[in-house]
Design an enzyme around this catalytic site. Sequence first.
Site: not given
Length: 361
Positions: A161, A217
């Site tokens: 992430h 991301c």
Amino acid sequence: MFMLVNCSNCHTPLQLPPGAQSIRCAICRGVTLIADPRSLPPPGSSHQPYPPPSSSTASSPYNHAPPGAPPQVHGRKRALIVGVSYTNSRHELKGCLNDAKCMKYLLINRFKFPESSIVMLTEEETDPYKRPTKYNMRMAMYWLVQGCQPGDSLVFHYSGHGSQQRNYTGDEIDGYDETLCPVDFETQGMIVDDEINATIVKPLPRGARLHAIIDACHSGTVLDLPFLCRMDRYGKYIWEDHRPRSGMWKGTSGGEAISFSGCDDDQTSADTSALSRITSTGAMTYSFIQAIERGHGNTYGNILNAMRSTIRHTDSQIDGGVVTTLITMLLTGGSVGGGLRQEPQLSSNEPFDVYTKPFSL
């Protein structure tokens, strides 16, 4: 008050608690004995693991290489591979361990990295010092650049992430810092792009190269490199200047730092089985490896175009990863309406011709 002392074995900077007579390194597991506490920096001193950038007569404000001929080539290869799955949490990802294993295989078999020169941080590791915690990631990044010399080739691959947080120093064009999320980020916090830049970009000496491959991301400028290659769908590009308006130094100490990232700073990256059709992978890692294996790895521009083409042509299939994408959105606050869209990015400490500069690790 903590102080820094170098590991006696691998020279990684370690935080020494007051009064401690020994400390174990999280990277090499070696024990450093503190024979004479008086030799340590006094409390409150501003001891730094790396010297400040030296002055330079070079034309570029981000090239701090000393004048004269480059030193003799050294030629080692070293890599740090991090795959964070967040197992048994609401942020769980399915493809990150696969990404880490595939990248290790690529580096060993395609680019001849010695297996002994690759550090893997994943939740599959039984050694507590090889889990992708914030502390271990920090120490491993120090290890990656420690003792770096001209001719060395370094690789940092991260699959997990990524997020953003408000920047208050004025050194981000969009007002946000980009971050990586260790497995314990909810309790220990995220690793901010400023720290990543200071740890693995700024120390790079002249003649050394760092390639970062970041599958996360909001990762377009997660290394805080000064220049971003803004490329359209037809392959035309310009280098966008991301040097901070504050004048803060974000370049190297004369070395070369180039990053491939999964998406732009305002985009999200997919963790999906739609690309490989067999198992879950990060879309960016999969497309990067495919570009190399299919013969598009001769220049940076060809790699970037091949990666974008792979992802663009599977956009309609990536919706199959919508469940994992929804998990991602819990963290990033993004939207999955209309299917996921991501465009891999290329950034560098210096602009260059992406279609003539050869790619090599």
